[in-house]
Design an enzyme around this catalytic site. Structure first.
Site, PDB file in Angstrom:
ATOM      1  N   CYS A  94       2.223  -5.213   8.212  1.00  0.00           N
ATOM      2  CA  CYS A  94       2.302  -4.343   7.027  1.00  0.00           C
ATOM      3  C   CYS A  94       3.370  -3.269   7.148  1.00  0.00           C
ATOM      4  O   CYS A  94       3.810  -2.716   6.138  1.00  0.00           O
ATOM      5  CB  CYS A  94       0.950  -3.680   6.762  1.00  0.00           C
ATOM      6  SG  CYS A  94      -0.388  -4.816   6.395  1.00  0.00           S
ATOM      7  N   HIS A 339      -0.111  -3.886  -2.790  1.00  0.00           N
ATOM      8  CA  HIS A 339       0.310  -3.846  -1.383  1.00  0.00           C
ATOM      9  C   HIS A 339       0.956  -5.187  -1.012  1.00  0.00           C
ATOM     10  O   HIS A 339       0.321  -6.055  -0.416  1.00  0.00           O
ATOM     11  CB  HIS A 339      -0.929  -3.566  -0.537  1.00  0.00           C
ATOM     12  CG  HIS A 339      -0.707  -3.493   0.943  1.00  0.00           C
ATOM     13  ND1 HIS A 339       0.545  -3.409   1.532  1.00  0.00           N
ATOM     14  CD2 HIS A 339      -1.595  -3.485   1.974  1.00  0.00           C
ATOM     15  CE1 HIS A 339       0.408  -3.356   2.853  1.00  0.00           C
ATOM     16  NE2 HIS A 339      -0.877  -3.406   3.146  1.00  0.00           N
TER      17      HIS A 339
END
Length: 385
Positions: A94, A339
């Site tokens: 991430c 996201h």
């Protein structure tokens, strides 16, 4: 530690695609399809300032679940950059998009010029992956690569965020209230045109899929726990699964002076590790280290952009940092926008660029993101002329 000198790298431009919900508006576009238009647009803007596409030093992209290989190289060629321009793909899960920007900052320190950096993710087109068959059996499909050795703990981010919120005593109501506020802020920003200058339409899509108006705490309270019985993380106070890309143009200080444009000076970057059983904490030590390297305090930061993977995770990190959650993502964050894993860190940088350069609202900015496997990446920037 004293603040870095004025010879630090500078972000002089920043763009992102709209962020789509997986399977929806951007579902037909591959990772390269999403990144290439941004590469082309940023290179074209540099060309107008006298830096030809062939003079771009590198294209550095973060990516987590793409087809493999070097997505950055594919996107650079697809964008029409000369074959002489190389590409580098970074995977820090991430944190990949923000890590790519940190790599770019280091590159222009050693080799002056311009580097296009950021991240991209197409969850919609991510290939199915399987372990090789054993003893004549069938291949076994898996959803993700390991974040950490199983013996140390390798939880998915959702259950880990639920446990982190429990550890920190973050209530379900606090999480729902934070998530509702993120959506309200993003909707207000969109209505005011606050995203317009940073968005590059792709595939006929010009706006983010996810922000929802009228999303109240009462509506969120009806949702069931998503990861464990009695848990507090739900589909409403967690991020989505998303597609999107975000890139910035990074130049050395001398090139910035020659261009004569406003930008964001990179005062410090930092990466840190934490217990992989609580990966959401990773942004805390990374933030502390980046602030220390920049010679500033959290109280001095004007705009704070933390990746809102889960409301409970952000609130737990805020408590540990002694940071007022009201200061985080003032125009809405990932809970509302989405996201897109490999791109999310770069989205934070684009958001800082809009708030500190395009619509000057302060001088110092912080971007920080937690990473599966127990890591964090943070960047401190300063608006400069």
């Amino acid at each position: 530690m004293s603040r870095p000198a004025a010879d630090a790298p500078v972000l002089v431009d920043a763009l992102r695609t709209p962020i789509g919900t997986a399977g929806r508006s951007l579902a037909r576009l591959t990772a390269a399809d999403l990144a290439a238009p941004l590469v082309a647009a940023l290179a074209d803007r540099l060309d107008r300032h006298g830096i030809a596409p062939g003079e771009v030093r590198d294209v550095v992209l973060g990516n987590c679940t793409g087809p493999g290989g070097d997505v950055a190289r594919v996107a650079a060629l697809q964008a029409g950059l000369p074959v002489s321009v190389p590409g580098l793909t970074v995977d820090r899960q991430c944190g990949s998009g923000l890590a790519a920007i940190a790599v770019a900052a280091a590159l222009v320190r050693s080799e002056p010029g311009a580097v296009l950096a950021g991240g991209v993710e197409s969850a919609s087109t991510a290939p199915w992956r399987s372990w090789p068959p054993q003893d004549g059996g069938e291949p076994v499909r898996y959803e993700r690569a390991p974040f950490a050795p199983a013996a140390l703990g390798d939880p998915d981010m959702g259950p880990a965020a639920d446990l982190l919120a429990r550890d920190r005593g973050v209530s379900r109501e606090e999480q729902d209230r934070y998530a509702a506020r993120s959506h309200a802020r993003a909707v207000a920003t969109r209505c005011a045109g606050g995203f317009d200058d940073e968005l590059l339409p792709v595939g006929g899509v010009a706006r983010d899929d996810r922000p929802r108006s009228g999303l109240t705490v009462e509506r969120l309270a009806r949702l069931r726990p998503a990861f464990r019985p009695g848990g507090t993380v739900t589909a409403g106070n967690a991020c989505g699964v998303n597609d999107g890309a975000a890139l910035v143009t990074v130049v050395d200080a001398a090139t910035h002076r020659r261009l004569g444009v406003p930008g964001l000076r990179v005062l410090a970057t930092a990466t840190a590790g934490v217990d992989p059983d609580r990966p959401g904490r990773g942004l805390v030590p990374a933030t502390q280290l980046a602030l220390d390297r920049a010679g500033v305090t959290l109280d001095e930061i004007d705009v704070v952009e933390l990746n809102e993977a889960f409301a409970g995770q952000v609130l737990a990190c805020c408590a540990e940092l002694d940071l007022d959650p009201e200061r985080v993502c003032p125009e809405g964050g990932a809970l509302a926008l989405g996201h897109p894993w490999g791109a999310s860190g770069a989205v934070l940088a684009v958001r800082l660029f809009s708030q500190l350069v395009r619509r000057p609202g302060g001088r110092l900015g912080l971007a920080a993101i937690a990473v599966g496997g127990g890591q964090g990446v943070a960047v401190v920037v300063e608006a400069c002329g």
